[in-house]
Design an enzyme around this catalytic site. Structure first.
Site, PDB file in Angstrom:
ATOM      1  CG  ASP A 115      -2.229   0.687   1.000  1.00  0.00           C
ATOM      2  OD1 ASP A 115      -2.298   1.539   0.087  1.00  0.00           O
ATOM      3  OD2 ASP A 115      -3.201   0.374   1.720  1.00  0.00           O
ATOM      4  CD  GLU A 133       0.315   6.764  -2.977  1.00  0.00           C
ATOM      5  OE1 GLU A 133      -0.326   7.183  -2.013  1.00  0.00           O
ATOM      6  OE2 GLU A 133       0.225   5.599  -3.405  1.00  0.00           O
ATOM      7  CG  ASP A 178      -7.674   4.542  -0.749  1.00  0.00           C
ATOM      8  OD1 ASP A 178      -7.574   3.350  -1.092  1.00  0.00           O
ATOM      9  OD2 ASP A 178      -6.953   5.060   0.130  1.00  0.00           O
TER      10      ASP A 178
END
Length: 541
Positions: free
Chosen positions: A397, A400, A470
């Site tokens: 997760d 980035e 998300d």
């Protein structure tokens, strides 16, 4: 007599200027208007263009490109000020007065031209290093369709008449590559924040940091051919384990070992096919122990038995791992000792797990430096214990990574490869690659599967499937996933998916009891069936 002498000198001078280029092992090199230009063929369909201020010295090892130049039969010829160099599939022409480069297919049809006088080098101080902000513009046909550039939530398939601020984000993944309907592709090999602009007069890339302009042009005749070129250049995509092509169940989050196993049992009881179950965050305990890669939460008392029970139910388990660490973790202390932690605000910002975050109790969670090979070793050192438990796959997760309360000075953080600004957009490539390479080194018989939230050019070689972040559930969001996934895959990275049903349900007051949401979920489930990963996930679902 004097007139003829002057004329002779003029002819000699003009001819010298016209011949001011040299052959190299892979193409040619020339200097025009104080800019050194090198044209290097990697094979008959792919050519690399580099430009740098004359006399400058630099060394660049591409983070994305793994191919090396092959021996290609080339024919060079000059007609007045126009130099052409041709393979069997591609001709590149360089104007020796302006430095403008143009590309043609083997039939002589023009594919792409640089815009005249559009090469730019603006001096830039990058955290104490004197370098340049670089740019290059191109002339596209008025009605030419281009695709790719990664994933954006704009619902726009053709990437024309827009400006993109290319910095990796939660729901936007940027790959500076576009594919043209004319049968060519262009990869801008730069990792710093980049502005892509397409307007009537030109199409351009402008990057914050670069010692040189560096891009690859590939002639593939059609989309399949161009994607083949891109993978030839940046790496092939390995097959995933067979089970990963089935159905995954996930949510934010299963709060105990018992709950996780009970979900699998319920699927078996209902006789609904299930191949994978995902354990999201906080199995490690408090935010001060963020991403400890250990089951420190009291609700997960026997992780070995948990994994075994899931396997006995003929399912596989994926676990959440992050790219940042809490101050009480072993990883934090070890990474800090080699200066491999960065200083900027990331998630979570509070040491408390209560919502909303209590900012007066800062978490001090810090992002690690995946550009540092020693840091990647440390990352795997602790993750390998999860691997030894029999965990089947990784959910990487915030790859980035999350960058909150952004300040320009944050990009001055030092990494192993220079400033964070210089390599910002390649973060997902480096961190995902670190896990892939380490796992393959110790377990070459098992295929790697990494679910991750961000991507950069070449990531397809690391067994990664990128999800669209998300997203907030709505019909528009579902609509936008279609162009997001297609454009992402058209950068040469085939594996992509989205949270079926959307992550946040803010638009549906009754949440799961809302009839309209239930209809949306069913439609999203149908869409998910035809994406490379079928995974139900959400914060409220």
């Amino acid at each position: 007599m004097r007139f003829y002498l002057i004329l002779l000198l003029f002819i000699v001078k003009t001819d010298a200027q016209a011949q001011s280029w040299t052959k190299t092992a892979t193409g040619i090199k020339t200097t025009v208007d104080k800019i050194t230009i090198e044209i290097a063929f990697y094979n008959s369909s792919i050519v690399r263009i580099t430009k740098s201020p004359a006399g400058s010295t630099f060394e660049k090892k591409s983070l994305s490109v793994v191919a090396v130049p092959q021996q290609v039969r080339l024919i060079s010829k000059q007609q007045q000020q126009l130099l052409s160099i041709s393979s069997t599939d591609l001709t590149v022409k360089c104007h020796l007065k302006s430095g403008t480069i143009s590309f043609y297919n083997k039939a002589g049809k023009a594919l792409l031209n640089e815009k005249d006088n559009s090469t730019s080098f603006e001096p830039f101080n990058d955290a104490g290093n004197n370098t340049f902000t670089i740019g290059q513009a191109y002339n596209l046909d008025k009605d030419e369709a281009i695709y790719g550039l990664g994933q954006q939530q704009r619902g726009k398939m053709i990437q024309r008449n827009l400006t993109l601020n290319m910095v990796q984000g939660n729901t936007d993944d940027y790959v500076p590559f576009f594919l043209s309907a004319k049968g060519y592709g262009l990869f801008w090999d730069n990792y710093s924040p980049t502005i892509f602009t397409d307007k009537e007069e030109s199409t351009s890339f402008k990057s914050d940091v670069g010692d040189c302009i560096d891009y690859y042009f590939m002639a593939g005749n059609n989309a399949d051919g161009v994607i083949s070129c891109m993978r030839n250049l940046t790496g092939t995509a390995p097959m995933f384990p067979l089970w990963t092509y089935g159905f995954f169940q996930s949510k934010e989050r299963y709060k105990s070992q018992e709950e996780l196993i009970d979900v699998v049992k319920k699927y078996r009881q209902l006789q609904v096919p299930l191949d994978g179950i995902i354990q999201d965050w906080q199995y490690w305990g408090s935010n001060y122990l963020w991403n400890a890669m250990d089951f420190l939460n009291d609700e997960f008392p026997n992780p070995k038995k948990m994994v075994s029970d899931i396997h006995d139910l003929n399912a596989h388990v994926t676990i959440s791992i992050w790219n940042s660490f809490g101050p009480q973790t072993k990883q934090y202390r070890e990474l800090d000792s080699i200066n491999a932690l960065m200083n900027f605000s990331t998630w979570p910002q509070s040491g408390s797990t209560l919502w909303p975050p209590k900012r007066d109790y800062p978490s001090d969670v810090r992002v690690y430096d995946p550009y540092n090979p020693a840091a990647r070793d440390i990352y795997w050192k602790y993750l390998s214990k999860m691997h030894a438990l029999g965990i089947d796959a990784w959910w990487m997760d915030s790859s980035e990574p999350d960058h909150l309360d952004f300040k320009p000075a944050d990009l001055d953080n030092k990494t192993y490869l220079g400033s964070f600004r210089k390599v910002r957009n390649a973060f997902p490539l480096m961190t995902v690659g670190g896990v892939y390479d380490h796992q393959r080194a110790v377990d070459s018989n098992k295929r790697v599967f990494i679910l991750t939230r961000s991507a950069f050019a070449g990531q397809q070689r690391y067994g990664a499937n990128t999800w669209s972040g998300d997203v907030t559930a709505s019909w528009k969001a579902l609509h936008n996933q279609i162009s997001a996934g297609l454009n992402f895959s058209l950068t040469g990275i085939p594996y992509w998916n989205s949270d079926i049903g959307g992550f946040f349900l803010n638009n549906f007051r009754k949440k799961l009891e809302d009839p309209e949401y239930r209809e949306l979920y069913v439609r999203w489930l149908e869409f998910g069936t035809f994406t490379p990963m079928m995974r139900s996930h959400g914060a409220d679902a």
